[in-house]
Design a protein around this motif. Structure first.
Motif, PDB file in Angstrom:
ATOM      1  N   THR A  60      52.206  31.036  38.760  1.00  9.51           N
ATOM      2  CA  THR A  60      50.897  31.662  38.545  1.00  9.51           C
ATOM      3  C   THR A  60      49.928  30.670  37.912  1.00  9.51           C
ATOM      4  OG1 THR A  60      51.993  33.791  38.258  1.00  9.51           O
ATOM      5  CG2 THR A  60      49.730  33.633  37.501  1.00  9.51           C
ATOM      6  N   VAL A  61      50.368  29.970  36.884  1.00 11.54           N
ATOM      7  CA  VAL A  61      49.516  28.964  36.230  1.00 11.54           C
ATOM      8  C   VAL A  61      49.233  27.807  37.188  1.00 11.54           C
ATOM      9  CG1 VAL A  61      49.460  27.270  34.344  1.00 11.54           C
ATOM     10  CG2 VAL A  61      50.251  29.599  33.919  1.00 11.54           C
ATOM     11  N   PHE A  62      50.235  27.431  37.969  1.00  9.52           N
ATOM     12  CA  PHE A  62      50.069  26.356  38.949  1.00  9.52           C
ATOM     13  C   PHE A  62      48.995  26.716  39.984  1.00  9.52           C
ATOM     14  CE2 PHE A  62      51.908  23.662  42.439  1.00  9.52           C
ATOM     15  CZ  PHE A  62      51.651  22.452  41.828  1.00  9.52           C
ATOM     16  N   MET A  63      48.970  27.954  40.415  1.00  6.89           N
ATOM     17  CA  MET A  63      47.948  28.395  41.368  1.00  6.89           C
ATOM     18  C   MET A  63      46.565  28.413  40.720  1.00  6.89           C
ATOM     19  SD  MET A  63      49.159  28.735  44.287  1.00  6.89           S
ATOM     20  CE  MET A  63      50.810  28.565  44.893  1.00  6.89           C
ATOM     21  N   LEU A  64      46.508  28.718  39.436  1.00  8.10           N
ATOM     22  CA  LEU A  64      45.236  28.680  38.715  1.00  8.10           C
ATOM     23  C   LEU A  64      44.733  27.244  38.610  1.00  8.10           C
ATOM     24  CD1 LEU A  64      43.053  30.055  36.935  1.00  8.10           C
ATOM     25  CD2 LEU A  64      44.577  29.656  34.992  1.00  8.10           C
ATOM     26  N   ILE A  65      45.617  26.323  38.270  1.00 13.47           N
ATOM     27  CA  ILE A  65      45.233  24.921  38.107  1.00 13.47           C
ATOM     28  C   ILE A  65      44.770  24.315  39.429  1.00 13.47           C
ATOM     29  CG2 ILE A  65      46.159  22.609  37.599  1.00 13.47           C
ATOM     30  CD1 ILE A  65      47.929  23.981  35.479  1.00 13.47           C
ATOM     31  N   THR A  66      45.442  24.680  40.530  1.00 18.55           N
ATOM     32  CA  THR A  66      45.090  24.117  41.832  1.00 18.55           C
ATOM     33  C   THR A  66      43.993  24.911  42.538  1.00 18.55           C
ATOM     34  OG1 THR A  66      46.888  25.336  42.888  1.00 18.55           O
ATOM     35  CG2 THR A  66      47.340  23.072  42.169  1.00 18.55           C
ATOM     36  N   MET A  67      43.456  25.907  41.863  1.00 21.12           N
ATOM     37  CA  MET A  67      42.323  26.705  42.342  1.00 21.12           C
ATOM     38  C   MET A  67      42.597  27.459  43.640  1.00 21.12           C
ATOM     39  SD  MET A  67      39.069  24.404  41.251  1.00 21.12           S
ATOM     40  CE  MET A  67      39.723  22.793  41.627  1.00 21.12           C
ATOM     41  N   HIS A  68      43.778  28.017  43.758  1.00 23.36           N
ATOM     42  CA  HIS A  68      44.089  28.942  44.847  1.00 23.36           C
ATOM     43  C   HIS A  68      43.904  30.350  44.291  1.00 23.36           C
ATOM     44  CE1 HIS A  68      46.107  25.298  46.372  1.00 23.36           C
ATOM     45  NE2 HIS A  68      45.715  25.778  47.535  1.00 23.36           N
ATOM     46  N   LEU A  70      42.985  33.436  45.344  1.00 23.98           N
ATOM     47  CA  LEU A  70      43.553  34.665  45.890  1.00 23.98           C
ATOM     48  C   LEU A  70      45.037  34.784  45.561  1.00 23.98           C
ATOM     49  CD1 LEU A  70      43.127  37.220  47.555  1.00 23.98           C
ATOM     50  CD2 LEU A  70      43.670  35.891  49.588  1.00 23.98           C
ATOM     51  N   VAL A  71      45.762  33.701  45.736  1.00 26.12           N
ATOM     52  CA  VAL A  71      47.194  33.712  45.430  1.00 26.12           C
ATOM     53  C   VAL A  71      47.398  33.871  43.923  1.00 26.12           C
ATOM     54  CG1 VAL A  71      49.354  32.440  45.648  1.00 26.12           C
ATOM     55  CG2 VAL A  71      47.657  32.309  47.461  1.00 26.12           C
ATOM     56  N   PHE A  72      46.528  33.251  43.132  1.00 22.01           N
ATOM     57  CA  PHE A  72      46.598  33.426  41.685  1.00 22.01           C
ATOM     58  C   PHE A  72      46.420  34.896  41.308  1.00 22.01           C
ATOM     59  CE2 PHE A  72      43.987  33.915  37.814  1.00 22.01           C
ATOM     60  CZ  PHE A  72      44.941  33.560  36.870  1.00 22.01           C
ATOM     61  N   LEU A  73      45.414  35.535  41.888  1.00 25.93           N
ATOM     62  CA  LEU A  73      45.160  36.942  41.574  1.00 25.93           C
ATOM     63  C   LEU A  73      46.287  37.859  42.043  1.00 25.93           C
ATOM     64  CD1 LEU A  73      41.337  37.176  42.300  1.00 25.93           C
ATOM     65  CD2 LEU A  73      42.487  37.179  40.067  1.00 25.93           C
ATOM     66  N   LEU A  74      46.975  37.470  43.106  1.00 22.23           N
ATOM     67  CA  LEU A  74      48.125  38.257  43.556  1.00 22.23           C
ATOM     68  C   LEU A  74      49.314  38.103  42.608  1.00 22.23           C
ATOM     69  CD1 LEU A  74      48.048  37.606  47.405  1.00 22.23           C
ATOM     70  CD2 LEU A  74      47.622  39.767  46.236  1.00 22.23           C
ATOM     71  N   ASN A  75      49.422  36.969  41.946  1.00 23.50           N
ATOM     72  CA  ASN A  75      50.540  36.709  41.039  1.00 23.50           C
ATOM     73  C   ASN A  75      50.326  37.254  39.630  1.00 23.50           C
ATOM     74  OD1 ASN A  75      52.763  35.146  42.272  1.00 23.50           O
ATOM     75  ND2 ASN A  75      51.099  33.776  42.845  1.00 23.50           N
ATOM     76  N   VAL A  76      49.080  37.444  39.219  1.00 20.81           N
ATOM     77  CA  VAL A  76      48.779  37.829  37.845  1.00 20.81           C
ATOM     78  C   VAL A  76      49.430  39.154  37.419  1.00 20.81           C
ATOM     79  CG1 VAL A  76      46.892  38.554  36.320  1.00 20.81           C
ATOM     80  CG2 VAL A  76      46.720  36.437  37.584  1.00 20.81           C
ATOM     81  N   PRO A  77      49.385  40.232  38.222  1.00 19.48           N
ATOM     82  CA  PRO A  77      49.948  41.498  37.724  1.00 19.48           C
ATOM     83  C   PRO A  77      51.419  41.425  37.335  1.00 19.48           C
ATOM     84  CG  PRO A  77      48.631  41.909  39.679  1.00 19.48           C
ATOM     85  CD  PRO A  77      48.741  40.419  39.521  1.00 19.48           C
ATOM     86  N   LEU A  78      52.244  40.810  38.168  1.00 25.53           N
ATOM     87  CA  LEU A  78      53.666  40.721  37.837  1.00 25.53           C
ATOM     88  C   LEU A  78      53.908  39.767  36.677  1.00 25.53           C
ATOM     89  CD1 LEU A  78      56.498  41.699  38.452  1.00 25.53           C
ATOM     90  CD2 LEU A  78      56.705  39.860  40.112  1.00 25.53           C
ATOM     91  N   ALA A  79      53.166  38.689  36.620  1.00 29.75           N
ATOM     92  CA  ALA A  79      53.314  37.764  35.488  1.00 29.75           C
ATOM     93  C   ALA A  79      52.934  38.455  34.178  1.00 29.75           C
ATOM     94  CB  ALA A  79      52.452  36.519  35.707  1.00 29.75           C
ATOM     95  N   ALA A  80      51.852  39.222  34.199  1.00 29.09           N
ATOM     96  CA  ALA A  80      51.441  39.955  33.003  1.00 29.09           C
ATOM     97  C   ALA A  80      52.482  41.014  32.620  1.00 29.09           C
ATOM     98  CB  ALA A  80      50.083  40.608  33.232  1.00 29.09           C
ATOM     99  N   TRP A  81      53.032  41.706  33.618  1.00 29.23           N
ATOM    100  CA  TRP A  81      54.067  42.711  33.364  1.00 29.23           C
ATOM    101  C   TRP A  81      55.297  42.074  32.721  1.00 29.23           C
ATOM    102  CZ3 TRP A  81      54.869  47.791  33.218  1.00 29.23           C
ATOM    103  CH2 TRP A  81      56.172  48.279  33.315  1.00 29.23           C
ATOM    104  N   ASN A  82      55.748  40.944  33.273  1.00 25.89           N
ATOM    105  CA  ASN A  82      56.919  40.253  32.735  1.00 25.89           C
ATOM    106  C   ASN A  82      56.670  39.748  31.309  1.00 25.89           C
ATOM    107  OD1 ASN A  82      58.521  40.660  34.988  1.00 25.89           O
ATOM    108  ND2 ASN A  82      57.964  38.712  35.925  1.00 25.89           N
TER     109      ASN A  82
END
Length: 140
Positions: A60-68, A70-82
Protein backbone atom coordinates in the motif's frame (compact mmCIF):
# COMPACT_ATOMS: atom_id res chain seq x y z
CA UNK A 1 9.97 -0.98 -17.33
CA UNK A 2 9.72 0.41 -13.79
CA UNK A 3 5.93 0.02 -13.68
CA UNK A 4 6.28 -3.57 -14.84
CA UNK A 5 8.67 -4.34 -11.97
CA UNK A 6 6.38 -2.60 -9.49
CA UNK A 7 3.43 -4.73 -10.50
CA UNK A 8 5.50 -7.93 -10.62
CA UNK A 9 6.54 -7.28 -7.01
CA UNK A 10 2.94 -6.52 -6.09
CA UNK A 11 1.77 -9.68 -7.81
CA UNK A 12 4.26 -11.83 -5.89
CA UNK A 13 3.30 -10.15 -2.64
CA UNK A 14 -0.36 -10.75 -3.43
CA UNK A 15 0.37 -14.45 -4.04
CA UNK A 16 1.89 -14.62 -0.56
CA UNK A 17 -1.18 -12.92 0.92
CA UNK A 18 -3.52 -15.31 -0.93
CA UNK A 19 -1.54 -18.22 0.48
CA UNK A 20 -1.89 -16.76 3.99
CA UNK A 21 -5.63 -16.20 3.57
CA UNK A 22 -6.09 -19.83 2.48
CA UNK A 23 -3.94 -20.96 5.42
CA UNK A 24 -6.14 -18.96 7.81
CA UNK A 25 -9.34 -20.40 6.30
CA UNK A 26 -8.01 -23.95 6.63
CA UNK A 27 -6.84 -23.36 10.21
CA UNK A 28 -10.20 -21.90 11.27
CA UNK A 29 -12.02 -24.72 9.53
CA UNK A 30 -9.87 -27.31 11.32
CA UNK A 31 -10.49 -25.54 14.61
CA UNK A 32 -14.22 -25.49 13.97
CA UNK A 33 -14.25 -29.24 13.26
CA UNK A 34 -12.03 -29.97 16.32
CA UNK A 35 -9.13 -31.26 14.25
CA UNK A 36 -6.83 -28.70 15.89
CA UNK A 37 -6.21 -27.74 19.48
CA UNK A 38 -7.25 -24.14 20.25
CA UNK A 39 -3.85 -23.20 21.66
CA UNK A 40 -1.95 -24.73 18.74
CA UNK A 41 -4.21 -23.05 16.18
CA UNK A 42 -3.95 -19.60 17.76
CA UNK A 43 -0.17 -19.80 18.14
CA UNK A 44 0.18 -20.86 14.49
CA UNK A 45 -2.04 -18.03 13.27
CA UNK A 46 -0.57 -15.35 15.55
CA UNK A 47 2.91 -15.80 14.12
CA UNK A 48 1.55 -14.93 10.63
CA UNK A 49 -0.40 -11.81 11.66
CA UNK A 50 2.59 -9.44 11.59
CA UNK A 51 4.00 -10.73 8.24
CA UNK A 52 0.53 -10.30 6.72
CA UNK A 53 0.30 -6.78 8.10
CA UNK A 54 3.78 -5.83 6.84
CA UNK A 55 3.23 -7.38 3.39
CA UNK A 56 -0.07 -5.66 2.71
CA UNK A 57 0.81 -2.32 4.29
CA UNK A 58 4.15 -2.36 2.48
CA UNK A 59 2.50 -2.72 -0.92
CA UNK A 60 0.00 0.00 0.00
CA UNK A 61 2.79 2.44 0.91
CA UNK A 62 4.74 1.36 -2.18
CA UNK A 63 1.76 2.22 -4.39
CA UNK A 64 1.51 5.61 -2.68
CA UNK A 65 5.20 6.34 -3.24
CA UNK A 66 5.05 5.31 -6.91
CA UNK A 67 1.86 7.35 -7.42
CA UNK A 68 -0.44 4.55 -8.52
CA UNK A 69 -3.41 6.28 -6.96
CA UNK A 70 -6.22 3.91 -7.93
CA UNK A 71 -4.39 0.81 -6.74
CA UNK A 72 -3.37 2.68 -3.59
CA UNK A 73 -7.00 3.58 -2.86
CA UNK A 74 -8.04 -0.03 -3.42
CA UNK A 75 -5.44 -1.21 -0.88
CA UNK A 76 -6.14 1.37 1.84
CA UNK A 77 -9.32 -0.18 3.38
CA UNK A 78 -7.78 -3.57 4.13
CA UNK A 79 -4.51 -2.03 5.29
CA UNK A 80 -6.41 0.26 7.65
CA UNK A 81 -8.51 -2.68 8.90
CA UNK A 82 -5.40 -4.79 9.58
CA UNK A 83 -3.61 -1.92 11.34
CA UNK A 84 -6.66 -1.13 13.46
CA UNK A 85 -7.05 -4.76 14.52
CA UNK A 86 -3.33 -5.17 15.24
CA UNK A 87 -3.05 -2.05 17.41
CA UNK A 88 -6.28 -2.75 19.32
CA UNK A 89 -5.21 -6.12 20.77
CA UNK A 90 -6.13 -6.16 24.48
CA UNK A 91 -3.13 -6.17 26.82
CA UNK A 92 -3.86 -9.58 28.37
CA UNK A 93 -4.15 -11.48 25.09
CA UNK A 94 -1.33 -13.54 23.61
CA UNK A 95 -1.97 -12.09 20.16
CA UNK A 96 -4.72 -11.20 17.74
CA UNK A 97 -6.16 -14.69 18.11
CA UNK A 98 -6.43 -15.58 21.79
CA UNK A 99 -7.20 -19.20 22.76
CA UNK A 100 -9.50 -18.17 25.60
CA UNK A 101 -11.62 -15.86 23.45
CA UNK A 102 -11.80 -17.61 20.08
CA UNK A 103 -14.95 -19.59 20.99
CA UNK A 104 -16.72 -16.68 22.73
CA UNK A 105 -19.73 -14.97 21.13
CA UNK A 106 -19.24 -16.42 17.67
CA UNK A 107 -15.76 -15.00 17.23
CA UNK A 108 -14.66 -18.13 15.36
CA UNK A 109 -17.41 -17.62 12.75
CA UNK A 110 -16.42 -13.95 12.43
CA UNK A 111 -12.75 -14.90 11.99
CA UNK A 112 -13.71 -17.43 9.32
CA UNK A 113 -15.80 -14.83 7.46
CA UNK A 114 -12.99 -12.30 7.75
CA UNK A 115 -10.46 -14.77 6.32
CA UNK A 116 -12.80 -15.57 3.42
CA UNK A 117 -13.32 -11.85 2.76
CA UNK A 118 -9.56 -11.28 2.75
CA UNK A 119 -9.15 -14.18 0.33
CA UNK A 120 -11.68 -12.64 -2.06
CA UNK A 121 -10.12 -9.20 -1.67
CA UNK A 122 -6.63 -10.50 -2.45
CA UNK A 123 -7.91 -12.48 -5.43
CA UNK A 124 -9.46 -9.30 -6.81
CA UNK A 125 -6.20 -7.42 -6.24
CA UNK A 126 -4.27 -10.28 -7.88
CA UNK A 127 -6.15 -9.82 -11.15
CA UNK A 128 -5.84 -6.03 -10.94
CA UNK A 129 -2.05 -6.37 -10.49
CA UNK A 130 -1.89 -8.94 -13.28
CA UNK A 131 -3.72 -6.75 -15.79
CA UNK A 132 -1.78 -3.67 -14.66
CA UNK A 133 1.47 -5.55 -15.21
CA UNK A 134 0.37 -6.66 -18.68
CA UNK A 135 -0.72 -3.10 -19.52
CA UNK A 136 2.62 -1.73 -18.29
CA UNK A 137 4.53 -4.29 -20.39
CA UNK A 138 2.55 -3.40 -23.51
CA UNK A 139 2.95 0.34 -22.87
CA UNK A 140 6.74 0.12 -22.61
Amino acid sequence: MADTLIFIFSLLDCCFLIFLAVYFVIAFSDLECDFLNVTACCSRLNKWVLPELVAHTGVTVFMLITMHWLVFLLNVPLAAWNLCKYFSIPSGNVGLYDPTEIHNRGKLKFCMKEAMAKLGYHLLLFFIYLYSMIFAMVSD
